[in-house]
Design an enzyme around this catalytic site. Structure first.
Site, mmCIF file in Angstrom:
data_model
loop_
_atom_site.group_PDB
_atom_site.id
_atom_site.type_symbol
_atom_site.label_atom_id
_atom_site.label_comp_id
_atom_site.label_asym_id
_atom_site.label_seq_id
_atom_site.Cartn_x
_atom_site.Cartn_y
_atom_site.Cartn_z
ATOM 1 N N GLU A 188 13.938 16.357 -13.196
ATOM 2 C CA GLU A 188 13.592 17.486 -12.302
ATOM 3 C C GLU A 188 11.743 17.486 -12.104
ATOM 4 O O GLU A 188 11.082 17.520 -11.217
ATOM 5 C CB GLU A 188 13.867 18.874 -12.026
ATOM 6 C CG GLU A 188 16.029 19.281 -12.157
ATOM 7 C CD GLU A 188 16.197 18.673 -10.657
ATOM 8 O OE1 GLU A 188 15.171 18.874 -9.842
ATOM 9 O OE2 GLU A 188 16.872 18.387 -10.673
ATOM 10 N N ASP B 265 14.645 9.608 -11.491
ATOM 11 C CA ASP B 265 15.732 9.225 -12.154
ATOM 12 C C ASP B 265 14.552 8.059 -13.061
ATOM 13 O O ASP B 265 14.544 8.071 -14.707
ATOM 14 C CB ASP B 265 16.571 8.132 -12.239
ATOM 15 C CG ASP B 265 17.751 9.070 -11.060
ATOM 16 O OD1 ASP B 265 17.377 10.315 -11.738
ATOM 17 O OD2 ASP B 265 18.352 8.545 -10.963
#
Ligand SMILES: [Zn+2]
Length: 410
Positions: free
Chosen positions: A277, A358
Site C-alpha cells: 500500500e 508489489d
C-alpha cells in the site's frame, strides 16, 4: 436520424453489451477446471479446492440469472415507454425542471432497487452464507440499504440538482461548472472518506500498541513514510473476506486494515501488505488515479454537453417533452460502450500499478510474506486461480495471483 432509429441503436447497444459480457463469462467458466499452476498448488487443500469450484459455479449461474433478469427488465421498460410513464408522473407534481428530475430519478432508483434487492438478499444470505462468508444480520443488511439510499438521495440528488441548475443558467457551458463541482466533490470525498463515510457503516479503532504496531512503525520509518494513522475496521460485521486500503492524502492519509485481515495473517504478512500500500502512495498511483478519473469525467461531461440539448435523445426513449434528465438516461445508455472502454484502459494501468506496488514491497521489505499473504487471502475468499486471459484483460484491476507470485519470486 429519426427517434426510432436512435431507439433501435440504444436497444442494439444494450444487447451487444450483454452478449459480449456473457461470452467473457462463459470463456472464464470454461477454464474453472484447468490444472492448477505449479506455483499455486499450495493455495488450496483438496477440500477447499472442491469448495472453491462449487463457489465459482454457483456465482457464475447466479450471475447469469441476475444479468438476464435485468436485461429483460430494461428492454421491457424501454419497449413499453416506461420513461414516458415515469416522466408524466413526475410532471404531475411540479413544473420546476429540477423537482421533476429529482422525482423522476427518485422513482427509477427506488423501483430498480426494490426489484434487485431480492437478488442481493439471496446473494448474501443464501450463497455467501452457504460458503461460510456471511456474517451480516438481516438488520445490518436493511440498515445498509437504507443508509445507502439516503446517501444517494442527498448526495446524488444534490449534485444532480446543481448540474441541472448550471445547465439552465449557462447552457452549453454547464459542463465546465459541472466538472468543477464534481472535481471539488471527489477531492473532498477522497480526503475525508474515512472520517465522513466509513463511520456511517463501520466502527474503526486505532491499531492498538503492541508488536504489530511496532513492526509497522519500524517499516514505515525505514522507508521514511509517516504512518501514524493506522485503523482497524470491523469488516467481520459483514463478511469473513479480508481487505486493507489507503485513503486520504496529506495530513489525512491513513491506512485501514480489516479486522479479518489482522486475524488471518501473521504480523510479517500484514507489514508486507502495508508495504504494498505504501508503494501505491510513493509511486503516486493515488494521485494518478484521481487525476485520470477527473480528466475522464471532464471528457464525458464535454461529450454530454454536445448532445444533451438535442431533443432526439428524449424522443428516442419515447418521451414527448425533451428534458435534461431523460436526455441524461439516453446518453448514459449510448455511452456505456465508451465508458466500458475507458474502464478497460484504467484496469490496464491498475494492473501495471499493482506490479509496481508489489515490487516496492519486495525491494523495501520482503517478497515471501507478501506471497504467502496473497495466497492466504485467495484461499480465504475462494478465488479463481485459473481465470481466462480475456476475462482478466477486461475485468481484473489486479494481475492474477499466478502473475503476481511469479513477479514476486523472480
Ligand atoms: Zn494494490
Amino acid at each position: 436520424m429519426t427517434a426510432t432509429t436512435l431507439f433501435y441503436i440504444i436497444i442494439a447497444v444494450i444487447i451487444l453489451d450483454f452478449i459480449v459480457d456473457k461470452i467473457l463469462d462463459a470463456l472464464n467458466a470454461k477454464h474453472y477446471n484447468d490444472p492448477i499452476p505449479a506455483e499455486l498448488t499450495d493455495v488450496y487443500d483438496q477440500d477447499a479446492y472442491q469448495k472453491s469450484q462449487r463457489y465459482k459455479t454457483t456465482n457464475y449461474k447466479f450471475g447469469l440469472i441476475t444479468s438476464t433478469f435485468s436485461l429483460v427488465l430494461t428492454l421491457t421498460f424501454l419497449m413499453l415507454d416506461g420513461f414516458e410513464f415515469v416522466d408524466n408522473i413526475a410532471r404531475s407534481y411540479s413544473s420546476n425542471s429540477i423537482v421533476i428530475a429529482l422525482i423522476f430519478f427518485g422513482i427509477i432508483m427506488l423501483a430498480s432497487d426494490l426489484l434487485t434487492t431480492p437478488f442481493a438478499y439471496y446473494q448474501t444470505f443464501v450463497i455467501e452464507e452457504r460458503f461460510g462468508f456471511n456474517k451480516t444480520t438481516t438488520a445490518t443488511f436493511i440498515l445498509d440499504k437504507l443508509k445507502g439510499l439516503a446517501m444517494m438521495g442527498i448526495v446524488g440528488g444534490g449534485l444532480l440538482a446543481l448540474i441541472i441548475w448550471f445547465y439552465e443558467v449557462t447552457g452549453t457551458y454547464f459542463w465546465l461548472y459541472a466538472w468543477a463541482l464534481v472535481a471539488v466533490f471527489s477531492i473532498f470525498v477522497n480526503m475525508f472518506y474515512a472520517r465522513l463515510i466509513v463511520p456511517l457503516f463501520n466502527k474503526q479503532t486505532p491499531l492498538e500498541a503492541g508488536p504489530l504496531r511496532e513492526k509497522i512503525s519500524a517499516y514505515a520509518n525505514s522507508v521514511g513514510f509517516n504512518l501514524d494513522k493506522i485503523f482497524v475496521i470491523d469488516g467481520s460485521k459483514r463478511s469473513t473476506k479480508a481487505n486493507a486500503y489507503f485513503s486520504g492524502f496529506g495530513s489525512e492519509k491513513r491506512v485501514t486494515l480489516y479486522d479479518t485481515l489482522v486475524n488471518d495473517l501473521e504480523d510479517e504478512e500484514i507489514v508486507a501488505v502495508l508495504a504494498h500500500e505504501v508503494g501505491h502512495y510513493k509511486k503516486k498511483h493515488i494521485v494518478f488515479n484521481l487525476i485520470a478519473s477527473l480528466l475522464l469525467t471532464g471528457l464525458t461531461l464535454f461529450i454530454l454537453s454536445i448532445f444533451i440539448s438535442n431533443p432526439l435523445l428524449s424522443n428516442a426513449l419515447g418521451v414527448a417533452i425533451p428534458s435534461f434528465h431523460v436526455g441524461l438516461i439516453a446518453f448514459g445508455l449510448l455511452y456505456a460502450p465508451i465508458s466500458e472502454l475507458t474502464g478497460f484502459v484504467m484496469n490496464h494501468f491498475s494492473r501495471k500499478f499493482e506490479y509496481q506496488a508489489d515490487d516496492y514491497a519486495k525491494n523495501t521489505y520482503k517478497a515471501e510474506p507478501l506471497v504467502s499473504s496473497l495466497k492466504k487471502l485467495s484461499k480465504n475468499s475462494l478465488s479463481n486461480l485459473t481465470p481466462h486471459p480475456a476475462y482478466v484483460w477486461v475485468h481484473y484491476s489486479h494481475p492474477t495471483l499466478l502473475e503476481r507470485v511469479r513477479n514476486l519470486m523472480r
